[in-house]
Design an enzyme around this catalytic site. Structure first.
Site, short mmCIF file in Angstrom:
data_model
loop_
_atom_site.label_atom_id
_atom_site.label_comp_id
_atom_site.label_asym_id
_atom_site.label_seq_id
_atom_site.Cartn_x
_atom_site.Cartn_y
_atom_site.Cartn_z
N SER A 245 29.86 44.74 45.60
CA SER A 245 30.93 43.88 46.10
C SER A 245 30.36 42.94 47.16
O SER A 245 29.46 42.16 46.85
CB SER A 245 32.08 44.74 46.63
OG SER A 245 33.25 43.99 46.83
N GLU B 69 37.32 44.86 36.00
CA GLU B 69 37.34 44.41 37.40
C GLU B 69 38.75 43.90 37.73
O GLU B 69 39.30 43.04 37.05
CB GLU B 69 36.32 43.29 37.61
CG GLU B 69 34.87 43.69 37.42
CD GLU B 69 34.26 44.34 38.66
OE1 GLU B 69 34.93 44.37 39.72
OE2 GLU B 69 33.11 44.80 38.55
N HIS C 78 36.54 47.81 39.62
CA HIS C 78 35.68 47.41 40.74
C HIS C 78 35.15 48.62 41.52
O HIS C 78 33.97 48.65 41.88
CB HIS C 78 36.46 46.48 41.67
CG HIS C 78 35.60 45.80 42.69
ND1 HIS C 78 34.61 44.89 42.35
CD2 HIS C 78 35.57 45.89 44.05
CE1 HIS C 78 34.02 44.45 43.45
NE2 HIS C 78 34.58 45.06 44.49
#
Length: 288
Positions: free
Chosen positions: A169, A233, A269
């Site tokens: 991230s 995601e 994610h």
């Protein structure tokens, strides 16, 4: 009343008693992962980091242990450490995993925004973080590649040419910044679901500058690069940006940048880094 009925009645009465009427069970000891250690380290810039270590039982290979640095260590170190320990049962080089985190029991600390970014966010998706302290990624990069690497070298025999970095991230965004600004600092860089759109214009400018130097032959050595993301995601840009980024990087193999990528089926994610653990360890430890 039969014995069986008596026992059943006693069990029912015990369950019906208020909690305050029952003896409180003794506290159990916490679990400590084998072959791990942790210490806090104060950087020259004043920040304190919690460093997590996972190390092999075997003696270091010729030239020293490969080292994988894992950002967001509070959240991700345990997955990497236990998987690394299991790989000791397989042939191949043994490695050290260094988790880099913060002195907290929380999975994430707000300081990561400052450490992993070059400026405040310009993305509406991250608007709630716009006022968070940011822009410290060069300072953190220098700590990671300087003071911390020196400290790990004091504790273990490490191979300076086999150092790798994993970031997820915002940590993935930071990993790309390291590639652009210190392309030879790591043997391998793994960027998982990199948040390229945090400050897109700044990140794309760094990319163009790096590509220009690479094509001009002024980058004599660059990390090999692995980019991963999930097909679920939640912020779809993290998948799209990862795929687009890899397409832009692929032609640069002719100039010395080796790039691989993978999209993990069924992963969102927050599950991408866990899915990426074995892939990352293989990519980081394999030589050359």
């Amino acid at each position: 009343m039969t014995g069986a009925k008596t026992l059943a009645m006693m069990a029912t009465l015990a369950l019906a008693m208020p909690a305050s009427g029952r003896e409180k069970p003794a506290a159990l000891p916490g679990y400590t992962m084998p072959q791990t250690a942790t210490f806090d380290m104060k950087a020259a810039h004043g920040g304190v980091y919690r460093i997590f270590l996972s190390f092999p039982k075997a003696a270091p290979p010729e030239g020293g242990y490969p080292v994988l640095y894992v950002l967001d260590g509070n959240a991700l170190f345990a997955s990497f450490a236990e998987t690394r320990r299991m790989t000791e049962w397989s042939p191949g080089d043994k490695a050290i995993v260094v988790g880099v985190g913060y002195p907290t029991d929380e999975a994430y600390d707000v300081r990561r925004i400052d450490d992993f970014t070059g400026a405040p966010t310009t993305s509406g998706a991250y608007a709630k973080f716009a006022k968070s302290k940011s822009g410290g990624w060069d300072r953190f990069r220098d700590f990671l590649t300087g003071e911390l690497r020196t400290e790990i070298g004091k504790r273990y025999k490490i191979n300076p040419d086999r150092q790798s970095l994993f970031g997820h991230s915002l940590g993935g965004l930071f990993a790309l910044h390291v590639l652009y600004t210190r392309p030879d600092a790591f043997h391998a860089i793994i960027a998982a679901s990199p948040s390229i759109f945090w400050h897109e214009a700044l990140t794309l400018k760094e990319e163009r500058d790096f590509v220009g130097r690479l094509r001009a032959g002024s980058v004599p050595k660059a990390s090999r690069l692995l980019v991963v993301a999930g097909d679920r995601e939640e912020a779809i840009l993290e998948r799209w940006d990862a795929e687009d980024f890899v397409r832009r990087m692929a032609p640069l193999s002719a100039f010395g940048l080796r790039t691989q990528s993978e999209i993990f089926a069924g992963e969102g994610h927050m599950t991408v880094p866990v899915r990426a653990v074995p892939t990352t360890l293989r990519f980081a430890i394999n030589w050359p």
